[in-house]
Enzyme design. Structure first.
Site, PDB file in Angstrom:
ATOM      1  N   SER A 154     -15.396  -3.837  -1.191  1.00 56.17           N
ATOM      2  CA  SER A 154     -14.739  -5.096  -0.796  1.00 56.17           C
ATOM      3  C   SER A 154     -15.810  -6.130  -0.489  1.00 56.17           C
ATOM      4  CB  SER A 154     -13.907  -4.854   0.469  1.00 56.17           C
ATOM      5  OG  SER A 154     -13.546  -6.085   1.066  1.00 56.17           O
ATOM      6  N   ALA A 197     -17.792  -1.981   7.683  1.00 57.96           N
ATOM      7  CA  ALA A 197     -18.775  -0.883   7.732  1.00 57.96           C
ATOM      8  C   ALA A 197     -18.435   0.171   6.679  1.00 57.96           C
ATOM      9  CB  ALA A 197     -18.791  -0.257   9.126  1.00 57.96           C
ATOM     10  N   SER A 198     -17.148   0.485   6.551  1.00 57.19           N
ATOM     11  CA  SER A 198     -16.754   1.512   5.563  1.00 57.19           C
ATOM     12  C   SER A 198     -17.047   1.038   4.151  1.00 57.19           C
ATOM     13  CB  SER A 198     -15.274   1.867   5.712  1.00 57.19           C
ATOM     14  OG  SER A 198     -14.427   0.827   5.223  1.00 57.19           O
ATOM     15  N   LYS A 199     -16.800  -0.235   3.866  1.00 59.17           N
ATOM     16  CA  LYS A 199     -16.975  -0.736   2.495  1.00 59.17           C
ATOM     17  C   LYS A 199     -18.456  -0.977   2.176  1.00 59.17           C
ATOM     18  CE  LYS A 199     -12.648  -0.662   1.233  1.00 59.17           C
ATOM     19  NZ  LYS A 199     -12.206   0.224   0.144  1.00 59.17           N
ATOM     20  N   VAL A 225      -7.339  12.053   1.239  1.00 59.82           N
ATOM     21  CA  VAL A 225      -8.731  12.003   0.768  1.00 59.82           C
ATOM     22  C   VAL A 225      -9.750  12.218   1.883  1.00 59.82           C
ATOM     23  CG1 VAL A 225      -8.290  10.570  -1.276  1.00 59.82           C
ATOM     24  CG2 VAL A 225      -8.890   9.471   0.898  1.00 59.82           C
ATOM     25  N   TYR A 241     -13.682  -1.767   8.888  1.00 60.48           N
ATOM     26  CA  TYR A 241     -13.442  -1.868   7.446  1.00 60.48           C
ATOM     27  C   TYR A 241     -14.717  -2.304   6.712  1.00 60.48           C
ATOM     28  CZ  TYR A 241     -10.997  -3.315   3.138  1.00 60.48           C
ATOM     29  OH  TYR A 241     -10.579  -3.461   1.839  1.00 60.48           O
ATOM     30  N   ILE A 277      -6.834  -9.960  -2.705  1.00 62.00           N
ATOM     31  CA  ILE A 277      -5.973  -9.585  -3.830  1.00 62.00           C
ATOM     32  C   ILE A 277      -4.550  -9.423  -3.284  1.00 62.00           C
ATOM     33  CG2 ILE A 277      -5.626  -7.903  -5.695  1.00 62.00           C
ATOM     34  CD1 ILE A 277      -8.412  -9.334  -5.802  1.00 62.00           C
TER      35      ILE A 277
HETATM   36  P1  NAP Z   1      -2.423  -0.567  -0.675  1.00 61.46           P
HETATM   37  O1  NAP Z   1      -1.422  -1.246  -1.541  1.00 61.46           O
HETATM   38  O2  NAP Z   1      -2.196  -0.447   0.781  1.00 61.46           O
HETATM   39  O3  NAP Z   1      -2.704   0.891  -1.293  1.00 61.46           O
HETATM   40  C1  NAP Z   1      -3.495   1.828  -0.617  1.00 61.46           C
HETATM   41  C2  NAP Z   1      -3.419   3.140  -1.342  1.00 61.46           C
HETATM   42  O4  NAP Z   1      -4.221   4.100  -0.649  1.00 61.46           O
HETATM   43  C3  NAP Z   1      -2.008   3.724  -1.426  1.00 61.46           C
HETATM   44  O5  NAP Z   1      -1.845   4.341  -2.687  1.00 61.46           O
HETATM   45  C4  NAP Z   1      -2.003   4.793  -0.328  1.00 61.46           C
HETATM   46  O6  NAP Z   1      -1.085   5.848  -0.590  1.00 61.46           O
HETATM   47  C5  NAP Z   1      -3.454   5.280  -0.462  1.00 61.46           C
HETATM   48  N1  NAP Z   1      -3.927   5.988   0.724  1.00 61.46           N
HETATM   49  C6  NAP Z   1      -3.996   5.530   2.009  1.00 61.46           C
HETATM   50  N2  NAP Z   1      -4.506   6.486   2.806  1.00 61.46           N
HETATM   51  C7  NAP Z   1      -4.764   7.563   2.013  1.00 61.46           C
HETATM   52  C8  NAP Z   1      -5.288   8.856   2.253  1.00 61.46           C
HETATM   53  N3  NAP Z   1      -5.674   9.257   3.474  1.00 61.46           N
HETATM   54  N4  NAP Z   1      -5.385   9.726   1.206  1.00 61.46           N
HETATM   55  C9  NAP Z   1      -4.994   9.341  -0.035  1.00 61.46           C
HETATM   56  N5  NAP Z   1      -4.503   8.132  -0.326  1.00 61.46           N
HETATM   57  C10 NAP Z   1      -4.390   7.255   0.694  1.00 61.46           C
HETATM   58  O7  NAP Z   1      -3.851  -1.258  -0.797  1.00 61.46           O
HETATM   59  P2  NAP Z   1      -4.527  -2.130  -1.957  1.00 61.46           P
HETATM   60  O8  NAP Z   1      -4.547  -3.527  -1.508  1.00 61.46           O
HETATM   61  O9  NAP Z   1      -4.010  -1.759  -3.294  1.00 61.46           O
HETATM   62  O10 NAP Z   1      -6.038  -1.601  -1.808  1.00 61.46           O
HETATM   63  C11 NAP Z   1      -6.608  -0.629  -2.670  1.00 61.46           C
HETATM   64  C12 NAP Z   1      -8.101  -0.561  -2.393  1.00 61.46           C
HETATM   65  O11 NAP Z   1      -8.687  -1.850  -2.620  1.00 61.46           O
HETATM   66  C13 NAP Z   1      -8.455  -0.179  -0.949  1.00 61.46           C
HETATM   67  O12 NAP Z   1      -9.587   0.644  -0.949  1.00 61.46           O
HETATM   68  C14 NAP Z   1      -8.769  -1.519  -0.304  1.00 61.46           C
HETATM   69  O13 NAP Z   1      -9.631  -1.378   0.784  1.00 61.46           O
HETATM   70  C15 NAP Z   1      -9.437  -2.226  -1.482  1.00 61.46           C
HETATM   71  N6  NAP Z   1      -9.436  -3.671  -1.371  1.00 61.46           N
HETATM   72  C16 NAP Z   1      -8.257  -4.372  -1.323  1.00 61.46           C
HETATM   73  C17 NAP Z   1      -8.300  -5.746  -1.225  1.00 61.46           C
HETATM   74  C18 NAP Z   1      -7.048  -6.588  -1.180  1.00 61.46           C
HETATM   75  O14 NAP Z   1      -7.172  -7.808  -0.969  1.00 61.46           O
HETATM   76  N7  NAP Z   1      -5.868  -6.032  -1.392  1.00 61.46           N
HETATM   77  C19 NAP Z   1      -9.536  -6.414  -1.143  1.00 61.46           C
HETATM   78  C20 NAP Z   1     -10.708  -5.677  -1.194  1.00 61.46           C
HETATM   79  C21 NAP Z   1     -10.644  -4.302  -1.307  1.00 61.46           C
HETATM   80  P3  NAP Z   1       0.473   5.764  -0.066  1.00 61.46           P
HETATM   81  O15 NAP Z   1       1.016   4.443  -0.569  1.00 61.46           O
HETATM   82  O16 NAP Z   1       1.120   6.932  -0.678  1.00 61.46           O
HETATM   83  O17 NAP Z   1       0.366   5.804   1.415  1.00 61.46           O
END
Ligand code: NAP
Length: 244
Positions: free
Chosen positions: A141, A156-158, A63, A154, A187
């Protein structure tokens, strides 16, 4: 609720993105996933999605790459006939204290989380304007709302994603396009696997537990559906109360 709609979900192979893909598919949406590394994981998920009677495909698209995402969005429209819902969920962390943060770790996180969200909105928007319909849901986030030590890149990005959401919503409000964001707290996914056993952290959450990807997926479904037809430019926290 979403029968026949096409939902493009970046990061759809990961914890929250996968739950979103399953939730939207359960409502009848056809699913396209952009992911980065884990091909086997995404193929298994697509088979599960197809077994629910919807079309599903997973594509390895970075992306953060402007031209790669441009070509990929064009191909999705050619092959699926439309994009109705865009969920920007791809995200990474490269945590570290600001005094020692490496430049490449700042750039990588901004590149995927913020520029990646920009790239996807940028390439889908001309199409959304033409069809006079589009639902954009960005995954921000609570880190982007209140900051977090060790996560300057992170956060800053969010925070950037929140600004991007509001400006996009204002630009497109007259074009039938809604753009909103969700701001999860902690989460339980792979991203937070090393935090889940930290009792001190869980104790700081007013609800005394981490959230589930399915709870976030329910909120994303709401913002992607007609149930939220009068909502745009909104950021909804889903965090067990941690940022209130
Ligand atoms: P995760 O399990 O690590 O999943 C991240 C996803 O992003 C995976 O599908 C990964 O693909 C994909 N990805 C990473 N780099 C990419 C790139 N350059 N191009 C395309 N896809 C890419 O994380 P998650 O916890 O589900 O988080 C999902 C979103 O929620 C993120 O934006 C995270 O910042 C946000 N978030 C999470 C939490 C939390 O507590 N978990 C809290 C707040 C916000 P691959 O698996 O194929 O590498």
């Amino acid at each position: 609720m979403l029968k026949g709609k096409v939902a493009l979900i970046t990061g759809g192979s990961g914890g929250i993105g996968k739950a979103v893909a399953l939730r939207l598919a359960a409502e009848g949406a056809n699913i396209v996933i952009f992911h980065m590394d884990d091909e086997a994981k995404v193929q298994e998920l697509c088979a599960e999605l197809r077994s629910k009677g919807v079309k599903a495909t997973g594509l390895r698209i970075d992306v953060s790459d402007f031209s790669e995402t441009k070509e990929a969005v064009g191909n999705v429209i050619k092959n699926f006939g439309a994009i109705d819902i865009l969920v920007n969920c791809a995200g990474i962390t490269r945590d570290g204290l600001i005094a020692m943060m490496k430049e490449e770790n700042f750039d990588a996180v901004i590149g995927v989380n913020l520029k990646g969200t920009f790239n996807m909105i940028r390439h889908c928007t001309p199409y959304f304007i033409k069809q006079r319909f589009g639902k954009i849901v960005n995954v921000s986030s609570v880190s982007g709302i209140m900051g977090n030590p060790g996560q300057a890149n992170y956060s800053a990005s969010k925070a950037g994603v929140i600004g991007l959401t509001k400006s996009t919503a204002k630009e497109l409000v007259g074009r039938g396009v809604c753009c909103n964001a969700v701001a999860p707290g902690f989460i339980a996914t792979e991203m937070t696997a090393n935090l889940s056993k930290n009792n001190t952290l869980v104790d700081q959450i007013p609800m005394k537990r981490m959230g589930t990807p399915e709870e976030v997926a329910d909120l994303v479904l709401f913002l992607a559906s007609d149930a939220s037809s009068y909502i745009t430019g909104e950021v909804i926290r889903i965090d067990g109360g941690i940022a209130m």
